[in-house]
Design a protein around this motif. Structure first.
Motif, short mmCIF file in Angstrom:
data_model
loop_
_atom_site.label_atom_id
_atom_site.label_comp_id
_atom_site.label_asym_id
_atom_site.label_seq_id
_atom_site.Cartn_x
_atom_site.Cartn_y
_atom_site.Cartn_z
N TYR A 1 0.83 -1.21 0.00
CA TYR A 1 0.00 0.00 0.00
C TYR A 1 0.87 1.26 0.00
CZ TYR A 1 -3.31 3.56 1.48
OH TYR A 1 -4.07 4.70 1.55
N ASN A 2 0.60 2.14 -0.97
CA ASN A 2 1.42 3.34 -1.15
C ASN A 2 0.61 4.63 -1.04
OD1 ASN A 2 -0.09 3.32 -3.47
ND2 ASN A 2 1.63 3.08 -4.88
N GLY A 3 -0.59 4.55 -0.47
CA GLY A 3 -1.44 5.73 -0.36
C GLY A 3 -2.50 5.80 -1.43
N VAL A 4 -2.43 4.91 -2.43
CA VAL A 4 -3.43 4.86 -3.50
C VAL A 4 -4.38 3.70 -3.23
CG1 VAL A 4 -3.82 4.57 -5.98
CG2 VAL A 4 -1.82 5.84 -5.18
N GLU A 5 -5.68 4.01 -3.17
CA GLU A 5 -6.66 2.97 -2.87
C GLU A 5 -7.16 2.29 -4.14
OE1 GLU A 5 -10.43 2.35 0.13
OE2 GLU A 5 -10.28 4.29 -0.92
N THR A 6 -7.11 0.98 -4.12
CA THR A 6 -7.68 0.18 -5.21
C THR A 6 -8.68 -0.79 -4.60
OG1 THR A 6 -5.78 -1.33 -5.07
CG2 THR A 6 -5.70 0.42 -6.75
N TRP A 7 -9.50 -1.39 -5.48
CA TRP A 7 -10.60 -2.22 -5.01
C TRP A 7 -10.63 -3.55 -5.76
CZ3 TRP A 7 -13.93 -0.18 -1.25
CH2 TRP A 7 -13.78 1.18 -0.98
N GLY A 8 -11.09 -4.59 -5.07
CA GLY A 8 -11.23 -5.89 -5.70
C GLY A 8 -12.60 -6.48 -5.44
N TRP A 9 -13.19 -7.09 -6.49
CA TRP A 9 -14.49 -7.74 -6.35
C TRP A 9 -14.26 -9.16 -5.88
CZ3 TRP A 9 -19.46 -6.42 -6.18
CH2 TRP A 9 -20.43 -7.42 -6.34
N TRP A 10 -14.66 -9.44 -4.64
CA TRP A 10 -14.43 -10.74 -4.04
C TRP A 10 -15.57 -11.08 -3.10
CZ3 TRP A 10 -12.81 -12.65 0.97
CH2 TRP A 10 -12.33 -13.96 0.94
N SER A 11 -16.08 -12.29 -3.20
CA SER A 11 -17.19 -12.76 -2.35
C SER A 11 -18.40 -11.85 -2.43
CB SER A 11 -16.72 -12.89 -0.89
OG SER A 11 -15.79 -13.94 -0.77
N GLY A 12 -18.70 -11.35 -3.64
CA GLY A 12 -19.92 -10.60 -3.86
C GLY A 12 -19.92 -9.17 -3.41
N LEU A 13 -18.73 -8.58 -3.19
CA LEU A 13 -18.69 -7.16 -2.83
C LEU A 13 -17.32 -6.59 -3.18
CD1 LEU A 13 -16.84 -7.09 -0.01
CD2 LEU A 13 -18.97 -7.90 0.99
N GLU B 1 -14.08 -4.92 -2.06
CA GLU B 1 -13.26 -4.77 -0.87
C GLU B 1 -12.07 -3.88 -1.18
OE1 GLU B 1 -11.93 -8.16 1.21
OE2 GLU B 1 -13.94 -8.85 1.75
N SER B 2 -11.79 -2.95 -0.27
CA SER B 2 -10.64 -2.08 -0.45
C SER B 2 -9.36 -2.87 -0.19
CB SER B 2 -10.72 -0.89 0.51
OG SER B 2 -9.52 -0.14 0.48
N ASP B 3 -8.37 -2.68 -1.06
CA ASP B 3 -7.08 -3.34 -0.87
C ASP B 3 -6.29 -2.72 0.28
OD1 ASP B 3 -7.47 -5.14 -2.98
OD2 ASP B 3 -6.78 -3.69 -4.46
N VAL B 4 -6.73 -1.53 0.72
CA VAL B 4 -6.04 -0.85 1.82
C VAL B 4 -6.04 -1.73 3.07
CG1 VAL B 4 -6.08 1.15 3.37
CG2 VAL B 4 -6.58 1.44 0.94
N SER B 5 -7.17 -2.38 3.32
CA SER B 5 -7.30 -3.21 4.52
C SER B 5 -6.29 -4.35 4.53
CB SER B 5 -8.72 -3.80 4.60
OG SER B 5 -9.69 -2.77 4.63
N ARG C 1 -2.32 -3.46 0.49
CA ARG C 1 -1.96 -3.59 -0.93
C ARG C 1 -2.48 -2.41 -1.76
NH1 ARG C 1 -0.69 -8.98 -2.29
NH2 ARG C 1 -0.09 -10.06 -0.39
N THR C 2 -1.83 -2.20 -2.88
CA THR C 2 -2.32 -1.34 -3.95
C THR C 2 -2.15 -2.11 -5.25
OG1 THR C 2 -1.77 0.78 -2.87
CG2 THR C 2 -1.94 0.79 -5.28
N ALA C 3 -3.25 -2.34 -5.96
CA ALA C 3 -3.17 -3.01 -7.26
C ALA C 3 -2.53 -2.07 -8.28
CB ALA C 3 -4.55 -3.44 -7.72
N VAL C 4 -1.80 -2.64 -9.21
CA VAL C 4 -1.08 -1.83 -10.21
C VAL C 4 -1.89 -1.72 -11.49
CG1 VAL C 4 1.02 -1.61 -11.57
CG2 VAL C 4 1.14 -2.47 -9.22
N LEU C 5 -2.29 -0.50 -11.83
CA LEU C 5 -3.00 -0.21 -13.07
C LEU C 5 -2.37 1.04 -13.70
CD1 LEU C 5 -5.31 -0.75 -10.61
CD2 LEU C 5 -6.75 -0.96 -12.61
N GLN C 6 -2.24 1.04 -15.00
CA GLN C 6 -1.60 2.16 -15.69
C GLN C 6 -2.50 2.71 -16.80
OE1 GLN C 6 2.74 2.19 -16.25
NE2 GLN C 6 2.37 2.23 -18.45
N ILE C 7 -2.47 4.04 -16.93
CA ILE C 7 -3.28 4.71 -17.95
C ILE C 7 -2.49 5.84 -18.57
CG2 ILE C 7 -4.31 6.24 -16.20
CD1 ILE C 7 -6.89 6.23 -17.84
#
Length: 224
Positions: A176-188, A190-194, A197-203
Motif C-alpha cells: 500500500y502506497n497511499g493509492v486505494e484500489t478495489w477488488g471484487w471478491w465474495s460478492g462485494l 473490498e478495499s485493498d487498503v485493509s 496492498r495497492t493493485a497496479v494499473l496504468q493509464i
C-alpha cells in the motif's frame, strides 16, 4: 475478534518476504521468481500518464489470484488536469496464473464511483484483451499494453471514473502506497487498503479538444 483477525492478516500480508507473495485473502502463498520474466516498457508518450504503483511501468512486488483475491480490479480516478482526457493506452501487469480464466478478459470504465456487481454492470466503456503473458509467474511482471485510442474513451475534466480490468489469473500489486484500489471478491467490493496492498494499473491519455476548439486555437495562432 474478527476485526483483530483482519488486521493481523493485513499485517502478515505486508510482511510477506521478497521470495514469496500472498495470492489469496486467506493467506495462501506460492513461491515466485520475478526474474524469470522482466516487464516490457511502454513506448507511448502522452500528456497524462499515471500508474497506481507510483511510477510508470513499475514492476509489481506482490500479486493476487482471481478466485482467491479478486475477479475484478478497480481504481477510482478523478480527472483534475483541467482538460478533458482522451485515453490512448492501458497497461496491466497480469498473467493467466493457474489457468482459472482461458478466455479474453475485460478492461472497463464506469462513470462515477464503484459500480455494483461487475458481471451485471453496463460499463460506460469496455473491451476485451488477452494477456501477453500466459505464464504463471507470481507476482506477474509483464505488462499487457492495450491500445484503446479508437474506442474514444473521453474522461471530461472534473469527472470521476472507476476503471480497471478483469483478473485473468494473477494480478500485479505493490505494498500500500497511499493509492486505494478495489477488488471484487465474495460478492462485494473490498478495499485493498485493509490488506496493505495497492493493485497496479496504468493509464495514458492526451488532452482532448473538439474540432471547434481546434479551429479556435488555429485562429488564435494565425494572429501571430
Amino acid at each position: 475478534m474478527l476485526k483483530k483477525l483482519v488486521i493481523l492478516m493485513a499485517i502478515m500480508a505486508i510482511a510477506v518476504p521478497a521470495w514469496s507473495a500472498v495470492v489469496s485473502r486467506d493467506g495462501t502463498e506460492v513461491d515466485s521468481n520475478p526474474s524469470v520474466l522482466v516487464g516490457e516498457v511502454s513506448i507511448v508518450r502522452s500528456d497524462f500518464e499515471y500508474n497506481t504503483g507510483g511510477a510508470i511501468d513499475v514492476i509489481p512486488t506482490l500479486g493476487g489470484s482471481a478466485s482467491g483475491w479478486a475477479w475484478y480490479i478497480l481504481h477510482v480516478l478523478t480527472n483534475s488536469t483541467g482538460h478533458d482526457l482522451w485515453v490512448k493506452e492501458l497497461g496491466f501487469p497480469c498473467n493467466m496464473g493457474t489457468g482459472e480464466v482461458t478466455w479474453p478478459v475485460e478492461w472497463v470504465f464506469y462513470a462515477g464511483g464503484l459500480p455494483g456487481d461487475p458481471y451485471a454492470t453496463a460499463w460506460t466503456f469496455s473491451g476485451d484483451f488477452t494477456p501477453v503473458d500466459t505464464g504463471t509467474t507470481l507476482p506477474p511482471t509483464i505488462y499487457t499494453y492495450i491500445d484503446v485510442e479508437a474506442d474514444m474513451v473521453i474522461l471530461p475534466n472534473g469527472s470521476s471514473w472507476a476503471w480497471g480490468y478483469e483478473n485473468p489469473g494473477y494480478c500485479g500489486q505493490v505494498s500500500y502506497n497511499g493509492v486505494e484500489t478495489w477488488g471484487w471478491w465474495s460478492g462485494l467490493w473490498e478495499s485493498d487498503v485493509s490488506w496493505g496492498r495497492t493493485a497496479v494499473l496504468q493509464i495514458k491519455a492526451d488532452y482532448y479538444t473538439t474540432p471547434v476548439q481546434d479551429a479556435t486555437i488555429s485562429a488564435v495562432k494565425a494572429l501571430f
